[in-house]
Design a protein around this motif. Structure first.
Motif, PDB file in Angstrom:
ATOM      1  N   ASP A   3     -16.254 -20.198  13.622  1.00 17.97           N
ATOM      2  CA  ASP A   3     -17.483 -19.655  14.200  1.00 17.97           C
ATOM      3  C   ASP A   3     -18.138 -20.660  15.143  1.00 17.97           C
ATOM      4  O   ASP A   3     -18.600 -20.312  16.220  1.00 17.97           O
ATOM      5  N   ARG A   4     -18.161 -21.931  14.750  1.00 23.36           N
ATOM      6  CA  ARG A   4     -18.763 -22.963  15.606  1.00 23.36           C
ATOM      7  C   ARG A   4     -17.951 -23.159  16.873  1.00 23.36           C
ATOM      8  O   ARG A   4     -18.500 -23.413  17.931  1.00 23.36           O
ATOM      9  N   SER A  62     -16.277 -21.101   8.995  1.00 18.34           N
ATOM     10  CA  SER A  62     -17.436 -21.757   9.599  1.00 18.34           C
ATOM     11  C   SER A  62     -17.014 -22.582  10.816  1.00 18.34           C
ATOM     12  O   SER A  62     -17.675 -22.551  11.855  1.00 18.34           O
ATOM     13  N   LEU A  63     -15.908 -23.326  10.692  1.00 18.34           N
ATOM     14  CA  LEU A  63     -15.414 -24.106  11.833  1.00 18.34           C
ATOM     15  C   LEU A  63     -15.028 -23.197  12.988  1.00 18.34           C
ATOM     16  O   LEU A  63     -15.299 -23.500  14.158  1.00 18.34           O
ATOM     17  N   GLU A  76     -14.238 -20.373   3.411  1.00 25.37           N
ATOM     18  CA  GLU A  76     -15.561 -20.351   4.033  1.00 25.37           C
ATOM     19  C   GLU A  76     -15.718 -21.497   5.035  1.00 25.37           C
ATOM     20  O   GLU A  76     -16.282 -21.325   6.113  1.00 25.37           O
ATOM     21  N   GLU A  77     -15.206 -22.673   4.684  1.00 18.87           N
ATOM     22  CA  GLU A  77     -15.293 -23.805   5.604  1.00 18.87           C
ATOM     23  C   GLU A  77     -14.465 -23.565   6.861  1.00 18.87           C
ATOM     24  O   GLU A  77     -14.893 -23.903   7.972  1.00 18.87           O
TER      25      GLU A  77
END
Length: 69
Positions: free
Chosen positions: A65-66, A62-63, A58-59
Motif C-alpha cells: 500500500d505504501r 502495508s508495504l 498484514e505487513e
C-alpha cells in the motif's frame, strides 16, 4: 530495393512515437508503472522477510500500500 534511414532519423522517429504514446496511452503507461512499483514493493517485503523473522500478511500488504501511494 532496400530502404535505409540514418541513426539520427531513427532516433527522431522513436522520440515522436514515445511522445505520442505518452499522450494517447497515459492510463496504460500509468498502470504499467503502478504494477512495477507493486512488484518492487513485494520483492522488498520478501527480501526483508528472508533477513529477519517471518513477515505477516498484514505487513506485506502495508508495504505494498505504501509503495502504491
Amino acid at each position: 530495393m532496400e530502404l535505409s534511414i540514418s541513426d539520427d532519423k531513427t532516433k527522431e522517429l522513436l522520440t515522436e512515437v514515445m511522445i505520442e504514446l505518452l499522450r494517447t496511452k497515459r492510463d496504460l503507461i500509468r498502470d504499467i508503472f503502478m504494477d512495477a512499483l507493486e512488484e518492487v514493493g513485494l520483492a522488498n517485503a520478501i527480501a526483508e522477510s528472508c533477513k529477519n523473522e517471518f513477515v505477516s500478511e498484514e505487513e506485506v500488504l502495508s508495504l505494498l500500500d505504501r509503495a502504491v501511494e
